[in-house]
Every structure is written in structure tokens, then in C-alpha cells.
Design a protein around this motif. Structure first.
Motif, short mmCIF file in Angstrom:
data_model
loop_
_atom_site.label_atom_id
_atom_site.label_comp_id
_atom_site.label_asym_id
_atom_site.label_seq_id
_atom_site.Cartn_x
_atom_site.Cartn_y
_atom_site.Cartn_z
N CYS A 86 54.74 30.11 28.44
CA CYS A 86 55.10 30.57 29.80
C CYS A 86 54.29 29.88 30.89
O CYS A 86 54.86 29.41 31.87
N LEU A 91 58.44 28.87 30.49
CA LEU A 91 59.54 29.69 29.95
C LEU A 91 59.46 31.11 30.53
O LEU A 91 58.45 31.52 31.10
N ASP A 92 60.54 31.85 30.34
CA ASP A 92 60.63 33.19 30.93
C ASP A 92 59.59 34.13 30.30
O ASP A 92 59.55 34.31 29.08
N GLN A 93 58.79 34.74 31.15
CA GLN A 93 57.69 35.58 30.66
C GLN A 93 58.19 36.84 29.96
O GLN A 93 57.58 37.32 29.01
N ILE A 94 59.30 37.37 30.42
CA ILE A 94 59.81 38.61 29.83
C ILE A 94 60.39 38.34 28.44
O ILE A 94 60.10 39.06 27.48
N VAL A 95 61.16 37.28 28.33
CA VAL A 95 61.77 36.96 27.03
C VAL A 95 60.69 36.65 25.99
O VAL A 95 60.70 37.18 24.87
N ALA A 308 55.13 37.02 37.53
CA ALA A 308 56.14 36.62 36.54
C ALA A 308 56.88 35.34 36.90
O ALA A 308 57.84 34.97 36.24
N LEU A 309 56.43 34.65 37.94
CA LEU A 309 57.08 33.40 38.33
C LEU A 309 56.25 32.22 37.82
O LEU A 309 55.04 32.18 38.04
N PRO A 310 56.89 31.26 37.16
CA PRO A 310 56.13 30.09 36.72
C PRO A 310 55.70 29.25 37.93
O PRO A 310 56.41 29.23 38.94
#
Lengths: 316, 357
Positions: A86, A91-95, A308-310
Motif C-alpha cells: 500500500c 494498492l488499495d489499503q482497504i482491500v 487511506a490515500l496513497p
């Protein structure tokens, strides 16, 4: 009802609240720091699970102190997945967080059962430190009880409180804290100042993993004295909520964790006292209490803008 | 370089997902054991398949089911196929595979399988046992198993009431579970039958905290602090935490030690501190054998099965149980079997509360 207000019961109530609150304290504190840096660790449950497993096995084979260290190291190791996928790869932090939780659940169950399914080893009661004088005070002392109370706790609890103070001070008074807050609020400004956003987020996430792993280790070594598949039972997700409601304030993490723990313990006591309330309502008590306390008293805090934003240099 | 790093990262995720799929489904498949023919009844059944949600070595529900199926298969000279650790999310393929691999009796060892199991039974025409679902009964396809576990708990109540020194008994349940409430009520009734003034301290760990061993320990510690010197614990994984609380507890005033009474399985092998007073054992072997016999007779699905003190529910006898008390337990068991004692049925919390308050 009156027999519920005995010294033994009230002491057990406080001890139960501390037992329930400490794992949340560690995990939520770590998550709070990571969130301030802009990283949402949905995989906190996974860090805790791995910490619980490694902590238990290490304590079983060596001693409790190394068990906690092993738990912290394991949590940090799992959080490296978050760092690589991430923070470094965007990549998406939640996934990825969900994948970490599910993978840790499966992996710890698989490894533990391959080793201990038949023998089901347990650890004895964790050794405690009695605060001289204070540990003899009825109810809050706990010096001569099986699970202690406020002034008779294992060293890890006092270490946890010290970490809370240290973290709050670091976040408010040091350049590191400023960098962490900037990484979550305005990462481009931090980058422009010549500080690595990715590096800052990496250290914050590793700290989060270590704290969550420590919380998991506390759960298996002290709170349960054993490891069980999925022993965390959703505590990682509760810790995420606590961290969000505390909104960056270490003191509110501490208050939230122990309000939750004590409320949980009170809900047990209400049942034992035979109070005629539906268990559905009783089990809502900890959640309702924590939300009420933190929303009312912690409402001036906020969540970081870049949570949560890269971070991609130059991207708008 | 960066591109290949991303590919590697994706590979890690895919590998993780594949590993998870493996962990969550049929981890126990392939546990084939040919049953040794002993005194097999005049029933011929080639193969028994069992699907259980958790692993078959959990010292509880799943182990008792798997062990019962293995024992029944051995007695019938049948093969056994065990699919344990199946969970609840992806059960249908496992049941289908058991059917396709020529199982002549499938045991769906969880009430959570009650929707899927009858469907697979109808599709493959394989006799299937389900739990706590009498409405699913269908001739030749589905039969229901009910547990009169309250009968065993009644015996445990007698043992506890005769053994307690404080006069206070603890009841801890991990969840709002019908079987837990039935046994809690049976336990209370049994205790009151021999000691009318006995007190109870009851608490529930959570709404579905079956695996919450830390919660089980926390709640049990509070029940002990409230004066209970014998704890009747029902919890699946949470019961390991209850046992741990009993092992590490300081005995309440009036008692010199705290004891634990477990349910379903036998935790004697892991009872290192000699606190396991007894356990309400559930042995499914005879029920499974009866189901096989009914398949042979062509009557499977015409009626349900009940596991009770005459065919599988019993109380574990340990060295901690006094002999004179055990004689009373045996006497009560005989009276329950004959119908002289009728154990009350308490399927919910309200019914239990009416007994213990």
C-alpha cells in the motif's frame, strides 16, 4: 443484588475491565499513529492475530517477556505487507487490509493446529507487580487476588501506559510527531520540506503493527493464557473504531479502551447480579458507552485529510 | 524493476487468496479410514461421510461427531470419509463431493448446514442426517437428530450441588444458543433436586462468542468472584478460557478449590491442574448406527432421532467425583431413562431465568 457489591466482585469487575481494555489500548494506539500518518490498517485484526500466536508460542517456549517482544515483532512483520503493497506500491489499503486479516486468520489456525491441536497448552497466570502500599487498597489494589486490579498488574500494562504517554508527547512535541501528522494531513507539504512521506508512513505503520502485535500477545499470554483460532474475535476492528473516535489523541485512546473494557465487565456483572435486562441490551452497553463518551468529549478532533490515500509525488 | 516488483506483489495477493480458500474449505478431506469389522449389526452400508464445521480434534462438538462417525463405521464395517474444518461459507461443494464419492450416509454435523444438506440429499438421493430441524425430515433422504442434552446436565447439577462448599454454582455460556440454555436449565433443575437452597450465578460471554477464550476467562473469573466454586461452562473454544480461569482462580470464601464441569467432549487430557470435575458427554455412535440400520430397513427419514441418557448422553466420571455422590448420579440417570424423572426443557434465557432466580 447486594452480594454483587462485595470487594471480591468489584475487584474482579475492575480486573476484567483492564483485561478487556489493554489489548484494545495497544492496538488502537498503534492505529491512531498510523492514521495520523494517513494509513488505514484494516488488517489490524491480522496483526493482532499473528502477535497473539507468535507471542503465545514464544512465551510457551521461553518466557513472558520474550513472548511480548515476539508478539510485537510478529505484528510488525505482518504490517510490512501493508508497507510494501500500500505505501510503496499504492494498492488499495482497504482491500489489502482485509486480505491480511483473512490470511492471518487462516495461517495462525493452520500453524497452531499443526503444532498443538491435541495438547492445547496453556500458560499460567502472568506475574504481576504490586505497587507498594496501593496494592493493598480494597477493590483498586488487587494485591492478593487472582487477576489483580488497578495497582497490581503485569509489567506489560505499566509499559503500555508509558507508551501512551510517550506517544502522545512524541506526536505533540517532536519533529517526528509533526512529520507523522503532516504525512496524513498534507503529505505534499512534508515532501516539499524534504522529508520522505513514504518513509514516515512506513515507520508509522511498523509501529502500528508492533503495537497491535503486542495487544494480541497480551490477549493470548495474559487475558486468556492460551491461543485459540481467531482468538481476537473482532477486537482489531473495535480498535480501529476506537482510534477513529479518538481522532489522534492518545489520551482518548486510553480512555476509550478502558471505558470499553470496564463497560464490558459491567455488562458481565449485571448478568451475574441477575438484573432483569435482555442480554441484547446488555451487550450493547460497551459500544454505546464508548461512542457516547468519545463523540461528546472528543468531537473537536478530526481525521487526517489524506487518510487511506496513497501518496504519489506531483499527483493532484 | 518497479514493474516486476508490482507483479511480485500481485502474485503474493493471489497466493494468499488461494491459501485462504484452502484454509476455509475442506481441510480435513482425505481422512479415509477403513472401519474394522467387529460385531457389525446385520446392516450393510459401504461408506459414511461426515462434514463438520470445525476440526475434528476440538475436544467438543466436532470431535464427538467425527469420533462417533468413525466408531459407527468401524462397528458396521464401513469406510469413513471425514471432511472437517469445513466452516459454514462453502459447504455445498463438500457435501456434494461426499455424495459423489459414494457415501451411503452423510452426516451434516452442524445445524448451520440445514439449508444446504437437504438440497444435496434430494439431488443425489443420499440419506443425510441434520440437526435440530425436524421440518426437514423426508422419507429416504433426510432425518433429524435432536439432543436431550438437558438430561446429562441434570446429572451434572446433582454432582455440582453435592460437591459445592459455598452453595453457589456458576453457569457460563458463550452464546445465546438453544443447546446451552437447555443444559443450563437441566443443570439448575438437577442441582435444585438435591439442594433446594443452592444459588446460581449465570453469565453469557457474548451473543455468539463461541471462540472467545479471553472473554470466557474474564466472565468465569467474575462468576467465581461472586462465590461460585463450581462452574458449569458451555462454550466450544471459549470453554478453554473458562477452564483456564478455573485453574488460575483464587477459591472463594468457604471453598478450598474451584472446579469445572464441561460439556460435549472430554478435556481430561488437557486438565493439568485437576479441576475438571466432570463433563456432559455426547456420544453420537448409537444414533449413527441406528440411522444406518434404518437405511438398510428402508425406513430412514420416517422418524427423527434423539440422543439422550439411554443412547449417548452421559456424565464423565473423574477421580474428583465422590463415590457416594456418583451413586446418586447413577440412580438419577436410571430414573430419567425410565421416565420417573422428567427434566424440564428450557430452550431460551427466560426459561432458564425462571429456574435459577
Amino acid at each position: 443484588m447486594s452480594e454483587i457489591f462485595t470487594t471480591d466482585v468489584l475487584t474482579a469487575l475492575l480486573a476484567g475491565g483492564i483485561l478487556a481494555g489493554v489489548p484494545l489500548l495497544f492496538a488502537a494506539l498503534g492505529e491512531m499513529v498510523a492514521e495520523r500518518a494517513g494509513v488505514l490498517n484494516i488488517g489490524l485484526e491480522g496483526y493482532m492475530l499473528m502477535g497473539a500466536y507468535v507471542g503465545f508460542v514464544t512465551a510457551y517456549h521461553t518466557n513472558t517477556f520474550l513472548g511480548f517482544l515476539g508478539g510485537a515483532a510478529a505484528g510488525a512483520a505482518v504490517s510490512l505487507i501493508m508497507v510494501v503493497l500500500c505505501i510503496r506500491l499504492g494498492l488499495d489499503q482497504i482491500v489489502v487490509g482485509i486480505a491480511i486479516t483473512l490470511a492471518a486468520e487462516g495461517a495462525t489456525a493452520l500453524i497452531f493446529d499443526s503444532q498443538f491441536a491435541e495438547s492445547r497448552p496453556t500458560l499460567g497466570a502472568t506475574e504481576r507487580i504490586d505497587i507498594p502500599g496501593l496494592s493493598q487498597i480494597p477493590v483498586v489494589g488487587g494485591g492478593d487476588t487472582s487477576d489483580g486490579s488497578v495497582f497490581s498488574q503485569p509489567p506489560i500494562v505499566y509499559i503500555g501506559l508509558a507508551i501512551v504517554v510517550g506517544t502522545a508527547w512524541t506526536m505533540r512535541r517532536t519533529h517526528w510527531g509533526l512529520n507523522i501528522r503532516a504525512a496524513g494531513d498534507k503529505p505534499s507539504a512534508l515532501d516539499a520540506a524534504g522529508v520522505s512521506v513514504l518513509g514516515t508512513r512506513t515507520w508509522a505503520t511498523l509501529f502500528c503493527g508492533a503495537m497491535a502485535g503486542m495487544g494480541g500477545a497480551y490477549l493470548s499470554i495474559t487475558a486468556a493464557g492460551l491461543f485459540e483460532d481467531f482468538i481476537t474475535q473482532g477486537r482489531g476492528f473495535i480498535a480501529i473504531v476506537l482510534a477513529m473516535l479518538a481522532r489522534g489523541k492518545g489520551a482518548w485512546v486510553l480512555i476509550g479502551a478502558f471505558v470499553f473494557g470496564i463497560s464490558l465487565s459491567i455488562s458481565d456483572a449485571l448478568q451475574i447480579a441477575g438484573v432483569d435486562i435482555s442480554t441484547d441490551l446488555v451487550f450493547m452497553l460497551p459500544f454505546v458507552t464508548v461512542i457516547a463518551v468519545l463523540v461528546v468529549f472528543g468531537r473537536r478532533s478530526y481525521l487526517p485529510a489524506a487518510l487511506a490515500l496513497p501518496y504519489v509525488r506531483g499527483a493532484r | 524493476m518497479r514493474r516486476s516488483f508490482k507483479h511480485a506483489a500481485l502474485a503474493v495477493i493471489v497466493a494468499g487468496a488461494v491459501a485462504l480458500t484452502g484454509c476455509g474449505s475442506d481441510s480435513g478431506s482425505g481422512d479415509d479410514t477403513s472401519g474394522g469389522s467387529t460385531s457389525a449389526p446385520a446392516v450393510s452400508i459401504a461408506k459414511i461421510g461426515i462434514a463438520a464445521p470445525e476440526k475434528g480434534n476440538d475436544y467438543g462438538w466436532n470431535q464427538q461427531g467425527v469420533d462417533g462417525a468413525k466408531a459407527a463405521a468401524a462397528n458396521l464395517g464401513a469406510e469413513i470419509e471425514v471432511a472437517d474444518g469445513v466452516g459454514y461459507d462453502n459447504v455445498e461443494p463438500v457435501l456434494r463431493r461426499l455424495a459423489q464419492q459414494d457415501s451411503k450416509l452423510i452426516i451434516a454435523q452442524a445445524s448451520g448446514y440445514n439449508t444446504v444438506a437437504p438440497k444435496v440429499a434430494a439431488q443425489f438421493k443420499v440419506p443425510t442426517l441434520v440437526y435440530d430441524s425436524p421440518s426437514a425430515t423426508k422419507a429416504g433422504e433426510v432425518a433429524d437428530v435432536e439432543t436431550s442434552s438437558q438430561q446429562g446436565a441434570y446429572l451434572a447439577g446433582i454432582l455440582a450441588a453435592k460437591t459445592t462448599k459455598t452453595g453457589t454454582l456458576g453457569i457460563v455460556v458463550s452464546a445465546a444458543d438453544t443447546n446451552w440454555f437447555k443444559m443450563a436449565g437441566g443443570f439448575a433443575a438437577g442441582a435444585k433436586s438435591v439442594k433446594a437452597d443452592v444459588k446460581f450465578k449465570m453469565a453469557q460471554v457474548g451473543q455468539a462468542a463461541y471462540a472467545d477464550s479471553a472473554g470466557g476467562k474474564r466472565v468465569t473469573a467474575q462468576v467465581i468472584a461472586a462465590g461460585a466454586d463450581i462452574v458449569f461452562g458451555m462454550g466450544d473454544g471459549a470453554s478453554f478460557g473458562m477452564l483456564q480461569a478455573v485453574e488460575t482462580a483464587k477459591a472463594p470464601a468457604g471453598a478450598d478449590k474451584v472446579y469445572f464441569i464441561d460439556v460435549i467432549g472430554d478435556k481430561s487430557p488437557i486438565d493439568k491442574k485437576d479441576v475438571l470435575l466432570s463433563s456432559v458427554l455426547w456420544d453420537f455412535t448409537k444414533v449413527f448406527e441406528q440411522a444406518a440400520a434404518d437405511i438398510g430397513a428402508g425406513t430412514f427419514g420416517s422418524t427423527g432421532y434423539e440422543i439422550n441418557v439411554t443412547n449417548g448422553i452421559s456424565l464423565l466420571k473423574t477421580d474428583l467425583a465422590p463415590e457416594d455422590v456418583w451413586a446418586e448420579v447413577d440412580d438419577a440417570q436410571a430414573k430419567i431413562a425410565s421416565g420417573e424423572i422428567e427434566v424440564p426443557l428450557t430452550p431460551d434465557q427466560a426459561a432458564v431465568d425462571a429456574l435459577i432466580k
